[in-house]
Design a protein around this motif. Structure first.
Motif, PDB file in Angstrom:
ATOM      1  N   LEU A   1      11.126   0.756   3.305  1.00  0.00           N
ATOM      2  CA  LEU A   1      10.319  -0.113   3.710  1.00  0.00           C
ATOM      3  C   LEU A   1       8.854  -0.046   3.104  1.00  0.00           C
ATOM      4  N   TYR A   2       7.923  -0.976   3.000  1.00  0.00           N
ATOM      5  CA  TYR A   2       6.689  -0.985   2.418  1.00  0.00           C
ATOM      6  C   TYR A   2       5.819  -1.353   3.233  1.00  0.00           C
ATOM      7  N   LYS A   3       4.696  -0.659   2.930  1.00  0.00           N
ATOM      8  CA  LYS A   3       3.456  -1.066   3.988  1.00  0.00           C
ATOM      9  C   LYS A   3       2.662  -2.081   3.374  1.00  0.00           C
ATOM     10  N   ILE A   4       2.705  -3.360   4.242  1.00  0.00           N
ATOM     11  CA  ILE A   4       1.792  -4.616   3.739  1.00  0.00           C
ATOM     12  C   ILE A   4       0.709  -4.676   4.280  1.00  0.00           C
ATOM     13  N   GLN A   5      -0.318  -5.003   3.444  1.00  0.00           N
ATOM     14  CA  GLN A   5      -1.430  -5.647   4.030  1.00  0.00           C
ATOM     15  C   GLN A   5      -1.476  -7.213   3.852  1.00  0.00           C
ATOM     16  N   TRP A   6      -2.023  -7.862   4.553  1.00  0.00           N
ATOM     17  CA  TRP A   6      -1.946  -9.475   4.616  1.00  0.00           C
ATOM     18  C   TRP A   6      -3.202 -10.050   4.355  1.00  0.00           C
ATOM     19  N   VAL A   7      -3.083 -11.237   3.612  1.00  0.00           N
ATOM     20  CA  VAL A   7      -4.338 -11.965   3.315  1.00  0.00           C
ATOM     21  C   VAL A   7      -4.778 -12.647   4.635  1.00  0.00           C
ATOM     22  N   GLY A   8      -6.174 -12.364   4.819  1.00  0.00           N
ATOM     23  CA  GLY A   8      -6.597 -12.908   6.202  1.00  0.00           C
ATOM     24  C   GLY A   8      -6.662 -12.001   7.174  1.00  0.00           C
ATOM     25  N   TYR A   9      -5.998 -10.977   7.306  1.00  0.00           N
ATOM     26  CA  TYR A   9      -5.956 -10.295   8.353  1.00  0.00           C
ATOM     27  C   TYR A   9      -6.428  -8.716   8.157  1.00  0.00           C
ATOM     28  N   THR A  10      -6.725  -8.155   9.216  1.00  0.00           N
ATOM     29  CA  THR A  10      -7.403  -6.830   9.101  1.00  0.00           C
ATOM     30  C   THR A  10      -6.061  -5.638   8.856  1.00  0.00           C
ATOM     31  N   LYS A  11      -6.642  -4.414   8.784  1.00  0.00           N
ATOM     32  CA  LYS A  11      -5.648  -3.185   8.575  1.00  0.00           C
ATOM     33  C   LYS A  11      -4.985  -3.163   9.947  1.00  0.00           C
ATOM     34  N   ASP A  12      -5.456  -3.761  11.040  1.00  0.00           N
ATOM     35  CA  ASP A  12      -4.852  -3.324  12.481  1.00  0.00           C
ATOM     36  C   ASP A  12      -3.389  -4.242  12.461  1.00  0.00           C
ATOM     37  N   TYR A  13      -3.144  -5.110  11.438  1.00  0.00           N
ATOM     38  CA  TYR A  13      -1.995  -6.278  11.362  1.00  0.00           C
ATOM     39  C   TYR A  13      -1.236  -5.877   9.866  1.00  0.00           C
ATOM     40  N   ASP A  14      -1.547  -4.444   9.493  1.00  0.00           N
ATOM     41  CA  ASP A  14      -0.674  -3.951   8.699  1.00  0.00           C
ATOM     42  C   ASP A  14       0.718  -3.879   9.226  1.00  0.00           C
ATOM     43  N   SER A  15       1.710  -4.236   8.459  1.00  0.00           N
ATOM     44  CA  SER A  15       3.202  -3.897   8.983  1.00  0.00           C
ATOM     45  C   SER A  15       3.979  -3.319   7.769  1.00  0.00           C
TER      46      SER A  15
ATOM     47  N   ALA B   1       0.837  -1.215   0.095  1.00  0.00           N
ATOM     48  CA  ALA B   1      -0.203   0.057   0.001  1.00  0.00           C
ATOM     49  C   ALA B   1       0.742   1.285  -0.041  1.00  0.00           C
ATOM     50  N   GLY B   2       2.099   1.156   0.289  1.00  0.00           N
ATOM     51  CA  GLY B   2       3.051   2.403   0.254  1.00  0.00           C
ATOM     52  C   GLY B   2       4.340   2.147   0.494  1.00  0.00           C
ATOM     53  N   ASN B   3       5.320   3.246   0.570  1.00  0.00           N
ATOM     54  CA  ASN B   3       6.751   2.843   0.774  1.00  0.00           C
ATOM     55  C   ASN B   3       7.283   4.122   1.610  1.00  0.00           C
ATOM     56  N   LYS B   4       8.188   3.941   2.148  1.00  0.00           N
ATOM     57  CA  LYS B   4       9.016   5.053   3.119  1.00  0.00           C
ATOM     58  C   LYS B   4      10.362   4.496   3.273  1.00  0.00           C
ATOM     59  N   ILE B   5      11.265   5.720   3.615  1.00  0.00           N
ATOM     60  CA  ILE B   5      12.601   5.465   3.753  1.00  0.00           C
ATOM     61  C   ILE B   5      12.938   5.753   5.534  1.00  0.00           C
TER      62      ILE B   5
ATOM     63  N   ILE C   1       6.028  -5.474  -8.342  1.00  0.00           N
ATOM     64  CA  ILE C   1       5.879  -5.057  -9.753  1.00  0.00           C
ATOM     65  C   ILE C   1       4.370  -4.299  -9.965  1.00  0.00           C
ATOM     66  N   GLU C   2       3.350  -4.855  -9.215  1.00  0.00           N
ATOM     67  CA  GLU C   2       2.169  -4.352  -9.318  1.00  0.00           C
ATOM     68  C   GLU C   2       2.169  -2.793  -8.455  1.00  0.00           C
ATOM     69  N   PHE C   3       2.999  -3.000  -7.277  1.00  0.00           N
ATOM     70  CA  PHE C   3       3.212  -1.652  -6.480  1.00  0.00           C
ATOM     71  C   PHE C   3       3.634  -0.505  -7.554  1.00  0.00           C
ATOM     72  N   SER C   4       4.818  -0.998  -8.103  1.00  0.00           N
ATOM     73  CA  SER C   4       5.508  -0.084  -8.922  1.00  0.00           C
ATOM     74  C   SER C   4       4.799   0.578 -10.081  1.00  0.00           C
ATOM     75  N   LEU C   5       3.941  -0.498 -10.756  1.00  0.00           N
ATOM     76  CA  LEU C   5       3.321   0.119 -11.931  1.00  0.00           C
ATOM     77  C   LEU C   5       2.087   1.184 -11.297  1.00  0.00           C
ATOM     78  N   SER C   6       1.568   1.141 -10.036  1.00  0.00           N
ATOM     79  CA  SER C   6       0.944   1.913  -9.596  1.00  0.00           C
ATOM     80  C   SER C   6       1.108   3.199  -9.306  1.00  0.00           C
ATOM     81  N   LYS C   7       2.566   3.197  -9.106  1.00  0.00           N
ATOM     82  CA  LYS C   7       3.311   4.629  -8.734  1.00  0.00           C
ATOM     83  C   LYS C   7       3.662   5.511 -10.209  1.00  0.00           C
ATOM     84  N   LEU C   8       3.998   4.685 -11.330  1.00  0.00           N
ATOM     85  CA  LEU C   8       4.227   5.401 -12.228  1.00  0.00           C
ATOM     86  C   LEU C   8       3.103   5.631 -13.364  1.00  0.00           C
TER      87      LEU C   8
END
Length: 488
Positions: A28-42, A18-22, A56-63
């Protein structure tokens, strides 16, 4: 009896990046996990993830659709201006780098660099200097008309190049009918060579038009220029046509041998295989067999620029492991290596595997540097998906084993390296015999997490000499090939 290693970690499926930061030069990349709510994003570093398709999917969304190509050249020319520009790194440099990184060694290994920002910039510098910017041109799919026209021209010109080197196996470019997500542009034909050359020959390339061909400025796939100069393809008199250089007895016309003598295999080609160059999502272009190849069959020769092994070591110090390991092959028994940065061959599209289908032998060439010939270790057929693979990292095996003998960890090897923040190469071959860890940082400051990539490279262990990747299994024997088979 040694204590058994525990499994390194459980695997969790990534639903979305869902995003990246330095933070501290690590992306670092913000990850949403299959089977877990956003409370468990890491937030995870790239090297903790085995999900190239999601990256690749994330990269394409940025460009943007294709506007990003206009920004590539200015950024490549002035990339140091962006070292402290976090916004440009996250929104542009990181996404285009991910698209290129998935093609390095055909996506079969992952390089774990704590200082990912420096690693990204080292990559961009390498792509610029080695004229491989085409690896960055993958964020959108061209129209069917462009693909069809460019594919036909590329195949035609590739065939013309291979006709000059009659023993070279036929390589057919395969562009799938259904293209999903992104389009990998094939390597520019002017970057490809078909036999080893010397540094001197490169410096005098104008005398070797059959070896070094100028590129056309015509635009093809995704804004790249992959084609040959049209003058090379124009009909010529036989004495001027590269296809017929072998036919003339007069020494002044045997241009094929100038610069470095080679045996003439015109009448007895060593290689009788047909191969395919195919794109695979997350791996870029991969070389495969197009038919059954029996065990112990010579497949093709490795090519590159023959130069002193110090070129390989200097590249490691200046550009890092990712570039050096994908670019240099050791020539055993000599002080030389194959440099495959500016000019390379189709064997660069052979992936690594810990259980490879192929290996490399030294073969008589007619000069002081033997040829490196890829051959089949086993039958290559549908049961192994016609895969051609090599163990590129066999030369580091003893060091890696010694390291973990003295640095055990109750939760496994990877946790040992994660917790100590040590850079390493993580295998992705997924074979049952996979060694998992292929290389560990050889810097004197490898255990200092505050040290950046460039400082680590400046402080490599003085006892470590990188001479290129060790791919030859038997270094004490030089073979000959007759009628497509090895002979005693």
């Amino acid at each position: 009896m040694p204590k058994a290693e525990k499994i390194d970690t459980e695997r969790y499926e990534i639903e979305k990046i869902a995003g990246n930061k330095i933070i501290n030069n690590t992306i670092l990349y913000k990850i949403q996990w299959v089977g877990y709510t956003k409370d468990y994003d890491s937030e995870e570093a790239e090297w903790r993830m085995t999900c190239d398709e999601k990256l690749i999917e994330f990269s394409l969304s940025k460009l943007g659709k294709n506007q990003y190509i206009d920004r590539l050249e200015p950024i490549l020319l002035n990339y140091r201006k962006f070292r402290d520009d976090a916004k440009s790194i996250m929104n542009f440099i990181d996404p285009v780098s991910i698209l290129a990184l998935t093609t390095f060694q055909c996506g079969s290994v992952k390089f774990v660099d704590q200082d990912t920002v420096s690693s990204r910039f080292l990559l961009l510098e390498y792509l610029r200097d080695s004229k491989q910017q085409y690896l960055l041109h993958t964020a959108f799919i061209p129209s069917d008309d462009v693909i069809d026209e460019s594919e036909h021209r590329y195949a035609r010109e590739l065939q013309s190049r291979m006709e000059v080197f009659s023993e070279h196996p036929l390589v057919k470019i395969i562009i799938p009918l259904d293209i999903e997500g992104l389009f990998y542009s094939p390597p520019p034909l002017s970057n490809l060579i078909f036999e080893p050359v010397t540094v001197w020959m490169c410096e005098n390339s104008s005398h070797y038009e059959h070896l070094f061909v100028s590129k056309s400025e015509d635009v093809g796939f995704n804004g790249t220029t992959p084609f040959l100069d049209s003058d090379y393809l124009k009909p010529k008199e036989p004495e001027q046509d590269p296809k017929y250089f072998h036919a003339f007895e007069a020494n002044e016309n045997k241009r094929f041998y100038n610069g470095m003598k080679r045996l003439d295999y015109q009448q007895d080609p060593r290689f009788h295989c047909n191969l395919e160059l195919k794109p695979e999502i997350g791996r870029g272009w991969v070389l495969r067999a197009s038919h059954v190849i029996p065990k112990e069959t010579p497949i093709m020769m490795m090519a590159g620029v023959i130069g002193p092994w110090k070129r390989a070591h200097n590249s490691l110090v200046r550009s890092g492991e990712r570039i050096a390991f994908s670019s240099f092959i050791e020539i055993p028994g000599t002080e030389m290596c194959l440099d495959r940065r500016l000019y390379h061959d189709f064997t660069k599209y052979i992936p690594h595997s810990c259980a490879p289908t192929c290996s490399v032998r030294l073969v008589k060439s007619g000069n002081e540097y033997p040829d490196l010939v890829v051959y089949s270790l086993t039958d290559i057929n549908a049961s192994n998906n016609f895969s051609i693979s090599i163990d590129y990292y066999r030369g580091f095996r003893k060091y890696v084993n010694r390291y973990f003998w003295s640095n055990r960890h109750p939760d496994g090897k990877i946790f040992n390296l994660y917790e100590n923040k040590i850079d390493f190469v993580h295998c992705q071959c997924m074979e049952r015999q996979c060694r998992t860890i292929l290389y560990i940082d050889r810097s004197l400051k490898s255990h200092d997490p505050s040290v950046g990539k460039e400082e680590k490279l400046e402080n490599l262990d003085p006892n470590f000499e990188f001479r290129g990747m060790s791919v030859v299994a038997d270094t004490n024997r030089i073979w000959e090939i007759q009628e497509g088979d090895f002979v005693e």
